[in-house]
Design a protein around this motif. Structure first.
Motif, PDB file in Angstrom:
ATOM      1  N   PHE A 163      45.629  44.219  44.692  1.00 43.24           N
ATOM      2  CA  PHE A 163      45.760  45.458  45.457  1.00 43.24           C
ATOM      3  C   PHE A 163      45.328  46.638  44.591  1.00 43.24           C
ATOM      4  N   PRO A 164      44.633  47.620  45.162  1.00 43.53           N
ATOM      5  CA  PRO A 164      44.082  47.629  46.527  1.00 43.53           C
ATOM      6  C   PRO A 164      42.920  46.656  46.644  1.00 43.53           C
ATOM      7  N   THR A 168      40.047  49.957  41.573  1.00 44.70           N
ATOM      8  CA  THR A 168      40.749  49.518  40.374  1.00 44.70           C
ATOM      9  C   THR A 168      42.083  48.874  40.738  1.00 44.70           C
ATOM     10  N   PRO A 169      42.321  47.651  40.257  1.00 41.37           N
ATOM     11  CA  PRO A 169      43.580  46.972  40.590  1.00 41.37           C
ATOM     12  C   PRO A 169      44.805  47.705  40.042  1.00 41.37           C
ATOM     13  N   THR A 170      45.834  47.779  40.885  1.00 44.80           N
ATOM     14  CA  THR A 170      47.116  48.335  40.455  1.00 44.80           C
ATOM     15  C   THR A 170      48.242  47.312  40.591  1.00 44.80           C
ATOM     16  N   ARG A 171      47.927  46.200  41.291  1.00 34.53           N
ATOM     17  CA  ARG A 171      48.934  45.156  41.494  1.00 34.53           C
ATOM     18  C   ARG A 171      48.228  43.822  41.698  1.00 34.53           C
ATOM     19  N   SER A 187      48.140  38.335  33.189  1.00 36.14           N
ATOM     20  CA  SER A 187      47.605  39.610  33.656  1.00 36.14           C
ATOM     21  C   SER A 187      46.223  39.420  34.263  1.00 36.14           C
ATOM     22  N   TYR A 188      45.822  40.401  35.059  1.00 35.81           N
ATOM     23  CA  TYR A 188      44.493  40.405  35.666  1.00 35.81           C
ATOM     24  C   TYR A 188      43.926  41.815  35.547  1.00 35.81           C
ATOM     25  N   GLN A 189      42.858  41.944  34.786  1.00 33.24           N
ATOM     26  CA  GLN A 189      42.219  43.237  34.535  1.00 33.24           C
ATOM     27  C   GLN A 189      43.237  44.283  34.092  1.00 33.24           C
ATOM     28  N   GLY A 190      44.106  43.847  33.186  1.00 31.88           N
ATOM     29  CA  GLY A 190      45.074  44.766  32.607  1.00 31.88           C
ATOM     30  C   GLY A 190      46.334  44.976  33.420  1.00 31.88           C
ATOM     31  N   VAL A 191      46.437  44.324  34.570  1.00 24.32           N
ATOM     32  CA  VAL A 191      47.615  44.475  35.433  1.00 24.32           C
ATOM     33  C   VAL A 191      48.466  43.222  35.337  1.00 24.32           C
ATOM     34  N   LYS A 192      49.761  43.367  35.159  1.00 22.89           N
ATOM     35  CA  LYS A 192      50.667  42.228  35.076  1.00 22.89           C
ATOM     36  C   LYS A 192      50.707  41.484  36.402  1.00 22.89           C
ATOM     37  N   VAL A 193      50.598  40.161  36.342  1.00 25.66           N
ATOM     38  CA  VAL A 193      50.607  39.323  37.546  1.00 25.66           C
ATOM     39  C   VAL A 193      52.038  38.982  37.934  1.00 25.66           C
ATOM     40  N   GLU A 194      52.362  39.161  39.213  1.00 28.43           N
ATOM     41  CA  GLU A 194      53.695  38.863  39.733  1.00 28.43           C
ATOM     42  C   GLU A 194      53.693  37.477  40.395  1.00 28.43           C
ATOM     43  N   CYS A 195      54.876  36.887  40.526  1.00 28.50           N
ATOM     44  CA  CYS A 195      55.013  35.664  41.315  1.00 28.50           C
ATOM     45  C   CYS A 195      55.096  36.036  42.795  1.00 28.50           C
TER      46      CYS A 195
END
Length: 292
Positions: A163-164, A168-171, A187-195
């Motif tokens: 997302f979005p 640029t990914p924010t989530r 992480s993905y492109q500097g964003v922490k990956v959630e379950c």
């Protein structure tokens, strides 16, 4: 003697044609074809029935499962490929799952929720997760790596929702791994990956499958169901993968088992169509004759 009216003559002619065609197509032709089939192709014409100890045990044209009452593989037998026909190899429910390569996002089961029939919610596995879970299970059974591209170590599709959807990914969410599972990437492109949270709607996110590294050891036919769901054959590669396990369970050498595999392998149709394949039922019956 007076001639019959024209309309009566027409009906009598139609009746004679009906009786003649019924006799020809409904009796003479079927009896002729059946007689030729019985004389020339007796075994095939009767369903290619395979017997064990004088009793019918299946058909060489229809696969079957070699599992126990709980659905676990019986280790002394070669295993068939997966089947989407009913509960497995059901001739009355023959067919494929109709899931395609873009079916990669699961619907996670919601704890405590129930479906329309009042049964516990089980969610829905995507085709990718079905392939991944089967590959993991085969790997554990055969003592090899069950890893394959686009699969997580715990056997689900390695897919993120980002997302979005544009920009640029924010989530980022590992949508096929239900919380509290640890995501397959941190992480993905500097964003922490959630379950993934069961019941949460991630449709607005951009779907990003992650290929990962490495090469699949488990053959494709071990993790995908055939189009009919009744395929009695497996690839030579899948049979070779199972040979060590079967040999160990039956107290045979691997060479003995490989010899039986070769005897029950059919070549390409007409010498060039398709790939060599192994009939699982006939191979397992050959094993039983060797080690009752």
């Amino acid at each position: 003697m007076e001639r019959l009216p024209g309309w009566i003559r027409q009906h009598l002619a139609a009746l004679r044609a009906l009786l003649a065609l019924t006799l020809l197509t409904g009796a003479i032709y079927p009896l002729l074809v059946t007689g030729i089939a019985q004389a020339v192709f007796n075994g095939h014409a009767n369903g290619s029935i395979v017997q064990k100890d004088g009793k019918d045990t299946g058909s060489a044209l229809v696969g079957q499962l070699f599992t126990d009452t709980e659905g676990n593989p019986v280790k002394k037998y070669f295993q068939s490929r997966p089947s989407a026909a009913g509960a497995g190899y059901d001739p009355t429910s023959t067919g494929a799952s109709n899931l395609g390569p873009e079916d990669i996002v699961d619907t996670l089961p919601v704890p405590g929720a129930k479906n329309d029939k009042g049964e516990p919610d089980t969610g829905r596995q995507s085709l990718l997760t079905q392939v991944c879970s089967r590959s993991k299970a085969v790997g554990e059974l055969e003592g090899v790596s069950g890893a394959r591209p686009y699969c997580t170590p715990d056997g689900v599709g390695a897919v993120l929702k980002v997302f979005p959807a544009v920009g640029t990914p924010t989530r980022a969410v590992s949508v096929n791994q239900a919380c509290p599972a640890a995501p397959f990437v941190a992480s993905y492109q500097g964003v922490k990956v959630e379950c993934g949270k069961p019941g949460e709607d991630y449709a607005a996110g951009r779907t990003v499958p992650i290929r990962g590294t490495g090469r699949a050891v488990v053959p494709a036919d071990a993790v995908t169901a055939g189009g009919s769901g009744l395929d009695p054959h497996i690839s030579v590669a899948y049979a070779d993968l199972q040979a060590a396990r079967v040999a160990k369970e039956r107290g045979l050498t691997r060479d003995q088992v490989m010899t039986l595999i070769k005897r029950n392998t059919t070549g390409r149709a007409l010498g060039f169509m398709g790939e060599p394949a192994v009939n699982v039922l006939e191979l397992n019956l050959a094993l039983d004759r060797l080690t009752p």
